[in-house]
Motif scaffolding. Sequence first.
Motif, PDB file in Angstrom:
ATOM      1  N   VAL A 253       1.016  -0.800  -0.278  1.00  0.00           N
ATOM      2  CA  VAL A 253       0.023   0.134   0.162  1.00  0.00           C
ATOM      3  C   VAL A 253       1.273   1.219  -0.100  1.00  0.00           C
ATOM      4  O   VAL A 253       0.337   2.512  -0.525  1.00  0.00           O
ATOM      5  CB  VAL A 253      -0.608  -0.194   1.415  1.00  0.00           C
ATOM      6  N   GLU A 254       2.113   1.103   0.839  1.00  0.00           N
ATOM      7  CA  GLU A 254       2.467   2.512   0.731  1.00  0.00           C
ATOM      8  C   GLU A 254       3.211   2.946  -0.542  1.00  0.00           C
ATOM      9  O   GLU A 254       3.486   3.975  -1.452  1.00  0.00           O
ATOM     10  CB  GLU A 254       3.914   2.295   1.598  1.00  0.00           C
ATOM     11  N   LYS A 255       3.195   1.903  -1.463  1.00  0.00           N
ATOM     12  CA  LYS A 255       4.417   1.808  -2.742  1.00  0.00           C
ATOM     13  C   LYS A 255       2.792   2.061  -3.367  1.00  0.00           C
ATOM     14  O   LYS A 255       2.958   3.486  -4.603  1.00  0.00           O
ATOM     15  CB  LYS A 255       4.542   0.312  -3.453  1.00  0.00           C
ATOM     16  N   ASP A 256       1.630   1.915  -3.121  1.00  0.00           N
ATOM     17  CA  ASP A 256       0.217   2.193  -4.679  1.00  0.00           C
ATOM     18  C   ASP A 256      -0.856   2.181  -3.474  1.00  0.00           C
ATOM     19  O   ASP A 256      -1.922   1.546  -3.271  1.00  0.00           O
ATOM     20  CB  ASP A 256       0.541   0.970  -5.283  1.00  0.00           C
ATOM     21  N   PRO A 257      -1.077   3.501  -2.665  1.00  0.00           N
ATOM     22  CA  PRO A 257      -2.062   3.853  -1.986  1.00  0.00           C
ATOM     23  C   PRO A 257      -3.640   3.203  -2.551  1.00  0.00           C
ATOM     24  O   PRO A 257      -3.824   3.292  -2.173  1.00  0.00           O
ATOM     25  CB  PRO A 257      -1.972   5.281  -1.985  1.00  0.00           C
ATOM     26  N   THR A 258      -3.820   3.390  -3.892  1.00  0.00           N
ATOM     27  CA  THR A 258      -4.702   2.908  -3.935  1.00  0.00           C
ATOM     28  C   THR A 258      -4.968   1.448  -4.094  1.00  0.00           C
ATOM     29  O   THR A 258      -6.840   1.261  -3.858  1.00  0.00           O
ATOM     30  CB  THR A 258      -4.420   3.134  -5.513  1.00  0.00           C
ATOM     31  N   LEU A 259      -4.474   0.263  -3.657  1.00  0.00           N
ATOM     32  CA  LEU A 259      -4.380  -1.077  -2.778  1.00  0.00           C
ATOM     33  C   LEU A 259      -5.181  -0.829  -2.147  1.00  0.00           C
ATOM     34  O   LEU A 259      -5.923  -2.040  -1.443  1.00  0.00           O
ATOM     35  CB  LEU A 259      -3.375  -1.451  -3.068  1.00  0.00           C
ATOM     36  N   ALA A 260      -5.493   0.139  -1.125  1.00  0.00           N
ATOM     37  CA  ALA A 260      -6.440   0.503   0.112  1.00  0.00           C
ATOM     38  C   ALA A 260      -7.887   0.208  -0.087  1.00  0.00           C
ATOM     39  O   ALA A 260      -8.535   0.402   0.403  1.00  0.00           O
ATOM     40  CB  ALA A 260      -5.744   1.672   0.306  1.00  0.00           C
ATOM     41  N   TYR A 261      -8.164   0.734  -1.796  1.00  0.00           N
ATOM     42  CA  TYR A 261      -9.626   0.378  -2.129  1.00  0.00           C
ATOM     43  C   TYR A 261     -10.252  -0.612  -2.503  1.00  0.00           C
ATOM     44  O   TYR A 261     -10.594  -0.746  -2.612  1.00  0.00           O
ATOM     45  CB  TYR A 261      -9.625   1.609  -3.277  1.00  0.00           C
ATOM     46  N   GLY A 262      -9.086  -1.607  -3.205  1.00  0.00           N
ATOM     47  CA  GLY A 262      -9.269  -2.502  -3.600  1.00  0.00           C
ATOM     48  C   GLY A 262      -9.282  -2.253  -4.892  1.00  0.00           C
ATOM     49  O   GLY A 262      -8.897  -1.529  -6.209  1.00  0.00           O
ATOM     50  N   PRO A 263      -9.236  -3.845  -5.717  1.00  0.00           N
ATOM     51  CA  PRO A 263      -8.999  -3.500  -7.545  1.00  0.00           C
ATOM     52  C   PRO A 263     -10.482  -2.831  -7.894  1.00  0.00           C
ATOM     53  O   PRO A 263     -11.033  -2.130  -9.203  1.00  0.00           O
ATOM     54  CB  PRO A 263      -9.272  -4.542  -7.998  1.00  0.00           C
ATOM     55  N   GLY A 264     -11.674  -2.127  -7.209  1.00  0.00           N
ATOM     56  CA  GLY A 264     -13.033  -1.645  -7.447  1.00  0.00           C
ATOM     57  C   GLY A 264     -13.408  -1.251  -6.830  1.00  0.00           C
ATOM     58  O   GLY A 264     -14.306  -1.990  -5.071  1.00  0.00           O
ATOM     59  N   ARG A 265     -14.027  -0.320  -6.512  1.00  0.00           N
ATOM     60  CA  ARG A 265     -14.202   0.634  -5.399  1.00  0.00           C
ATOM     61  C   ARG A 265     -15.314   0.230  -5.385  1.00  0.00           C
ATOM     62  O   ARG A 265     -16.050   0.265  -5.738  1.00  0.00           O
ATOM     63  CB  ARG A 265     -14.238   2.514  -5.224  1.00  0.00           C
ATOM     64  N   GLY A 266     -15.469  -0.599  -3.755  1.00  0.00           N
ATOM     65  CA  GLY A 266     -17.187  -0.668  -2.966  1.00  0.00           C
ATOM     66  C   GLY A 266     -17.806  -0.075  -2.511  1.00  0.00           C
ATOM     67  O   GLY A 266     -17.476   0.572  -2.924  1.00  0.00           O
ATOM     68  N   ALA A 267     -18.866  -0.537  -1.802  1.00  0.00           N
ATOM     69  CA  ALA A 267     -19.927   0.500  -1.216  1.00  0.00           C
ATOM     70  C   ALA A 267     -19.338   1.135  -0.651  1.00  0.00           C
ATOM     71  O   ALA A 267     -19.401   0.849   0.755  1.00  0.00           O
ATOM     72  CB  ALA A 267     -21.601  -0.526  -0.728  1.00  0.00           C
ATOM     73  N   ILE A 268     -19.007   2.330  -0.619  1.00  0.00           N
ATOM     74  CA  ILE A 268     -17.994   3.355   0.186  1.00  0.00           C
ATOM     75  C   ILE A 268     -18.423   4.947  -0.052  1.00  0.00           C
ATOM     76  O   ILE A 268     -18.541   4.703  -0.806  1.00  0.00           O
ATOM     77  CB  ILE A 268     -16.093   2.747   0.805  1.00  0.00           C
ATOM     78  N   GLY A 269     -19.258   5.246   1.129  1.00  0.00           N
ATOM     79  CA  GLY A 269     -19.262   7.329   0.890  1.00  0.00           C
ATOM     80  C   GLY A 269     -20.379   7.134   1.600  1.00  0.00           C
ATOM     81  O   GLY A 269     -21.115   6.442   2.758  1.00  0.00           O
ATOM     82  N   THR A 270     -21.226   8.017   1.014  1.00  0.00           N
ATOM     83  CA  THR A 270     -22.301   8.162   1.669  1.00  0.00           C
ATOM     84  C   THR A 270     -24.191   7.797   1.301  1.00  0.00           C
ATOM     85  O   THR A 270     -23.564   6.813   0.723  1.00  0.00           O
ATOM     86  CB  THR A 270     -22.407   9.852   1.880  1.00  0.00           C
ATOM     87  N   PRO A 271     -24.587   7.389   2.288  1.00  0.00           N
ATOM     88  CA  PRO A 271     -25.543   6.840   2.227  1.00  0.00           C
ATOM     89  C   PRO A 271     -25.986   7.165   0.174  1.00  0.00           C
ATOM     90  O   PRO A 271     -26.211   5.836  -0.638  1.00  0.00           O
ATOM     91  CB  PRO A 271     -27.043   7.609   2.861  1.00  0.00           C
ATOM     92  N   ALA A 272     -26.285   8.261  -0.230  1.00  0.00           N
ATOM     93  CA  ALA A 272     -26.024   8.263  -1.344  1.00  0.00           C
ATOM     94  C   ALA A 272     -25.238   7.350  -2.829  1.00  0.00           C
ATOM     95  O   ALA A 272     -25.915   7.280  -3.232  1.00  0.00           O
ATOM     96  CB  ALA A 272     -25.926  10.252  -1.822  1.00  0.00           C
TER      97      ALA A 272
END
Length: 439
Positions: free
Chosen positions: A291-310
């Motif tokens: 993750v330190e090398k590539d921070p985008t790994l923290a969200y996985g290959p595809g961002r899931g149900a993450i964020g506001t309810p909307a």
Amino acid sequence: MKISLFYEFALPRPWSDDDEHRLFQDGLDEVEAADKAGFSTVWVTEHHFLEEYCHATAPEIFLAAASQRTKDIRLGFGIMHLPPVVNHPARVAERVATLDLLSGGRVEFGTGEGSSIAELGGFGIDPADKRAQWEEALEVSIRCMTETPFTGFEGQHVQMPARNVVPKPLQRPHPPVWVACTRPASIQMAAEKCIGALSFAYTGPGPLAERVNGYYKQLEEIGVPATPQVNPNILAIGGDLSMMVAPTEKQALDRLGVGGGFFSFGIMHYYMTGQHTPGRTGVWERYLQEVEKDPTLAYGPGRGAIGTPAMVREFLRGYEESGVDEIILLLNPRSHEATMETIELMGTQVLPEFIERDEKAVADKAKRLAPVLEKLEARRPKSTAPAFDEDYSFGGLPTGRDKFTATEIPEAMAEINEGRVQAAQRAKEERAERERGQR
């Protein structure tokens, strides 16, 4: 579309003495909250020897505990390993049936073969045999649930004489059957056998629609029921599965932290590219280095149900439009408090509209599939199970090679009987002593 939860019970190092105890207690609190929120099913996997990545080794025990704290949520094996050396099919039938009775008929029977070298090698399973082992074990476990008595089986991997396996499940003839599918060919196989497809492969909503359509096309055109009860459903994972909902997107991302991609990293480590020394390799440590090398790994290959309810509602609508019957979302490791708030927000601001639409979708699907189910039943093969020999019986002492006889029970019974004789003699002597004292 139904919306469900998926538990791997990841537990990144470092570990304290109470961590595993807390892990399962927190999980029970979460499932109880999920039941009240309106989630459809809680799916719990079964893995062995995959430290940090998955501590869910006995799903039936966790699900049994959850069954006593919930009322409506379905309880899914996601999946139970069926190779006989891991779970003998008679034991599978017993455990599934017992959980079904304890839960009031809420079990979803997800099955699979196993894929990691940790598990296949740990149990001495030749990867070339695992599909054949799954097929035999599935047949035997279902027959054990449905036959009175089970009339016996002589296969390459399973041999079992006639026995009446008890208890029987509450759902008749048996709970819905599913199989883990990680590639299109296995989804086709699920359709051919007329069982549910647990599509544990990330595709995104667009390509998923093609898989859903392919499943139902294969089901209708070439499906032949492999179990007494057909289960025409397909489930998918949502993005990289992670679920984290908060009043603002920033809060959701902060609470997610760097754990969102650990599931995918764990798969790569244990199933593909990693080298692991039991009890020594730090999987989470290696993940953080990546993750330190590539921070985008923290969200996985595809961002899931993450964020506001909307945002999460919009994310889930994309999957709903694909036609998939159910979607599963994974809970982030070491995030219990944030998960509890996420579940509450899902229940109040996300799930209601999906539950309402799903009720209508299920009714419409039943009408649409009615003629298809008639076709499937017309293709059902005649049973090849042997007839029960009414003269067959068993009894006596177990005898093995070299004339070895298991005599533990006769010896124990002899000791018990000797104890009874001695107790009776003492009682007789005590009565005689009392009678002499009364004279």
